[in-house]
Design an enzyme around this catalytic site. Structure first.
Site, PDB file in Angstrom:
ATOM      1  CG  HIS A   1      -5.521  -6.090  -0.208  1.00  0.00           C
ATOM      2  ND1 HIS A   1      -6.730  -6.138   0.454  1.00  0.00           N
ATOM      3  CD2 HIS A   1      -5.654  -6.881  -1.297  1.00  0.00           C
ATOM      4  CE1 HIS A   1      -7.559  -6.932  -0.216  1.00  0.00           C
ATOM      5  NE2 HIS A   1      -6.932  -7.389  -1.291  1.00  0.00           N
TER       6      HIS A   1
ATOM      7  NE  ARG B   1      -7.613 -13.324   5.230  1.00  0.00           N
ATOM      8  CZ  ARG B   1      -8.072 -12.076   5.222  1.00  0.00           C
ATOM      9  NH1 ARG B   1      -7.699 -11.240   4.269  1.00  0.00           N
ATOM     10  NH2 ARG B   1      -8.900 -11.653   6.147  1.00  0.00           N
TER      11      ARG B   1
ATOM     12  CD  GLU C   1      -9.151  -8.606  -3.706  1.00  0.00           C
ATOM     13  OE1 GLU C   1      -8.027  -9.012  -3.346  1.00  0.00           O
ATOM     14  OE2 GLU C   1     -10.054  -8.322  -2.896  1.00  0.00           O
TER      15      GLU C   1
ATOM     16  CE  LYS D   1      -4.014  -2.083   2.281  1.00  0.00           C
ATOM     17  NZ  LYS D   1      -5.084  -1.840   3.275  1.00  0.00           N
TER      18      LYS D   1
ATOM     19  CE1 TYR E   1      -9.454  -2.701  -0.048  1.00  0.00           C
ATOM     20  CE2 TYR E   1      -8.606  -0.752  -1.153  1.00  0.00           C
ATOM     21  CZ  TYR E   1      -8.394  -1.901  -0.409  1.00  0.00           C
ATOM     22  OH  TYR E   1      -7.118  -2.250  -0.032  1.00  0.00           O
TER      23      TYR E   1
ATOM     24  CG  ASN F   1      -3.793  -2.462   6.609  1.00  0.00           C
ATOM     25  OD1 ASN F   1      -3.599  -2.031   5.479  1.00  0.00           O
ATOM     26  ND2 ASN F   1      -4.811  -3.246   6.909  1.00  0.00           N
TER      27      ASN F   1
END
Ligand code: CMP
Length: 139
Positions: A117, A87, A128, A11, A51, A114
């Site tokens: 993603h 994840r 995505e 990000k 999103y 954060n």
């Protein structure tokens, strides 16, 4: 889909803080293979599309403004059980709650900023990466 793939995005906060190469190195060290990679900018409209499932939520505008504020690195990654393994590597959405040693714990600052993603399902991963890559850019 024959191989176990996931989609990830480094990000804009990671670019701003100069953590991009460290994060990419952590991903590779964790055993993910790179199947596609691209640095690009999301327009506000593109961030809203990406999103779209969060449209209407309290944080939608904050998230989409932030995600269109600077470059992102889009990645397609391969590893057995890639979605879940990735994840685990990045940790919980809120860096304050993420486990020690995870990427978001180390490099993230807030729930929006954060650092990275990761897709939350195989179906979402396919949607995505289709957003960023054409077939001939995936190897
Ligand atoms: P990401 O993995 O990019 O997927 C959805 C994003 O929404 C998530 O990471 C967070 O950055 C963001 N998000 C989720 N909940 C909140 C929240 N309460 N406040 C701000 N951003 C959020």
């Amino acid at each position: 889909m024959e191989k176990s793939l996931t989609f990830a995005m480094i990000k804009p906060d990671a670019f701003k803080n100069d953590y991009t190469s460290e994060i990419l190195f952590e991903i590779l060290k964790a055993g993910f293979k790179l199947r596609a990679i691209k640095i690009t900018l999301l327009t506000l409209e593109k961030a809203e599309q990406f999103y779209s499932e969060h449209r209407g939520k309290e944080f939608f505008e904050r998230l989409t403004c932030f995600m269109s504020s600077g470059p992102v690195m889009a990645l397609i990654l391969e590893k057995p059980d890639a979605v879940n393994e990735f994840r685990k590597l990045i940790g919980k959405t809120d860096p304050a709650e993420a486990q020690e040693g995870t990427i978001r714990k180390k490099y993230g600052t807030t729930t929006s900023q954060n650092a990275v993603h990761g897709s939350d399902s195989v179906e979402h991963a396919e949607r995505e990466w289709g957003f960023f890559f054409s077939r001939r850019e995936i190897h």
